[in-house]
Design an enzyme around this catalytic site. Structure first.
Site, PDB file in Angstrom:
ATOM      1  N   ASN A 215       0.825  -1.205   0.000  1.00 15.69           N
ATOM      2  CA  ASN A 215       0.000   0.000   0.000  1.00 15.69           C
ATOM      3  C   ASN A 215       0.862   1.259   0.000  1.00 15.69           C
ATOM      4  OD1 ASN A 215       0.656  -0.880   2.691  1.00 15.69           O
ATOM      5  ND2 ASN A 215      -0.953   0.401   3.559  1.00 15.69           N
ATOM      6  N   MET A 216       0.287   2.331  -0.548  1.00 10.69           N
ATOM      7  CA  MET A 216       0.994   3.602  -0.681  1.00 10.69           C
ATOM      8  C   MET A 216       0.054   4.752  -0.327  1.00 10.69           C
ATOM      9  SD  MET A 216       2.905   2.904  -4.346  1.00 10.69           S
ATOM     10  CE  MET A 216       3.939   4.382  -4.249  1.00 10.69           C
ATOM     11  N   GLU A 217       0.547   5.673   0.489  1.00  7.67           N
ATOM     12  CA  GLU A 217      -0.189   6.884   0.853  1.00  7.67           C
ATOM     13  C   GLU A 217       0.662   8.089   0.474  1.00  7.67           C
ATOM     14  OE1 GLU A 217      -1.737   4.395   4.758  1.00  7.67           O
ATOM     15  OE2 GLU A 217      -0.405   6.136   5.005  1.00  7.67           O
TER      16      GLU A 217
ATOM     17  N   GLU B  88      -3.341  -4.822  -2.695  1.00 11.81           N
ATOM     18  CA  GLU B  88      -3.832  -5.709  -3.748  1.00 11.81           C
ATOM     19  C   GLU B  88      -3.794  -5.016  -5.102  1.00 11.81           C
ATOM     20  OE1 GLU B  88      -6.194  -6.796   0.024  1.00 11.81           O
ATOM     21  OE2 GLU B  88      -5.234  -5.032  -0.849  1.00 11.81           O
TER      22      GLU B  88
ATOM     23  N   CYS C 241     -10.947  -3.393  -2.466  1.00 10.40           N
ATOM     24  CA  CYS C 241     -10.049  -4.301  -3.192  1.00 10.40           C
ATOM     25  C   CYS C 241     -10.780  -5.508  -3.753  1.00 10.40           C
ATOM     26  CB  CYS C 241      -8.910  -4.749  -2.278  1.00 10.40           C
ATOM     27  SG  CYS C 241      -7.734  -3.429  -1.938  1.00 10.40           S
TER      28      CYS C 241
END
Length: 294
Positions: free
Chosen positions: A89-91, A104, A132
């Site tokens: 995951n990326m923020e 995912e 997702c």
């Protein structure tokens, strides 16, 4: 070895460490394992595929960029080719929460943008959220995709998404990861051509708004992302996120980006320019151009 892997690597079983060390030696380890490498790791450790995927999840989660939540999720998408693709995951601080990438989505996009034709399974360290599950329902593997979670039996996507709504309800025949080429001519410099090529691969059956983004790093490496729409609209993944997924997974950082190009149609019903430029500027990239598809 890239520093982000060191803590997770140290906690792996000794035989897995020994087998992985040569693979992880490159700081730009591509965050994927070929079928041959998977077979080699299985032989070295005595683990079957499912157990090996679970053992490798901490390495995938180490690729997460979570300055807001500090909640790292890792995923491994298993392609029908035998290649395994990491995702995390990326923020993005300074952008909006809607720009977030789920693990995912990251693993699936990694596979798709690497030329994988379909997925057999995905292994995740936390239960997939509804967003997702809906994103996965756009895939050409459909509701048959196998989902593997720690401490549980593997189940098909249909078990996690009962009474599913998806592309078939909208009579869409071409699905995410199916081969697509929208035929726009490749023009301009290498970065422009990469953005156009990415737009040509877009999955956009709902809006008919092709788009692609290409990012050029200071060492000349180019990463490109294609637009991936979803029947439920909101789980759609913008093209910039596709490019940022690859940039991150291949061991690069946002300050490495020196130039970006978005390719899209000027008269498309949906336009990526404002969101793309705003997010890139939040990440420190101010040299952003736009190529119009004709």
């Amino acid at each position: 070895m890239h520093p982000r892997f060191q803590t997770a690597f140290a906690q792996l079983a000794d035989n897995l460490q020994s087998a992985l060390a040569p693979i992880l030696a490159d700081k730009h380890f591509p965050a994927l394992l070929t079928g041959e490498q998977v077979s080699s790791l299985k032989s070295a450790t005595g683990l079957d595929e499912d157990a090996l995927a679970f053992a490798l999840l901490p390495l995938a989660a180490a690729c997460a960029r979570t300055p807001l939540s500090n909640f790292n999720v890792g995923a491994i998408a298993r392609g029908v080719s035998g290649t395994w693709y990491f995702g995390a995951n990326m923020e993005f601080i300074g952008a909006t929460m809607q720009q977030t990438v789920h693990a995912e989505q990251s693993a699936i996009s990694h596979a798709w943008l690497s030329g994988e034709k379909a997925l057999a399974a995905i292994t995740v360290n936390y239960t997939p959220c509804g967003h997702c599950r809906q994103f996965m329902n756009e895939l050409n593997s459909g509701l048959d995709l196998r989902i593997h979670l720690p401490g549980r039996e593997a189940h098909a996507l249909r078990d996690y998404l009962p009474d599913a709504f998806g592309p078939k309800d909208l009579e869409i025949k071409t699905l995410l990861m199916d081969e697509q080429d929208h035929g726009f001519a490749l023009t301009g410099d290498a970065l422009s051509q990469a953005a156009i090529a990415a737009a040509n691969r877009s999955h956009m059956p709902y809006s008919k708004s092709p788009s692609g983004v290409a990012l050029e790093c200071k060492d000349g490496r180019i990463f490109s992302g294609s637009y991936a729409e979803n029947a439920a609209f909101n789980p759609t993944l913008p093209p910039l996120q596709g490019a940022l997924i690859l940039l991150n997974l291949k061991g690069y950082d946002y300050p490495d980006i020196q130039r970006a190009i978005l390719a899209e149609k000027a008269d498309a019903p949906l336009i990526q320019w404002d969101a793309t430029a705003a997010t890139l500027k939040a990440l420190g990239c101010n040299t952003i151009d736009r190529v119009l598809l004709g």
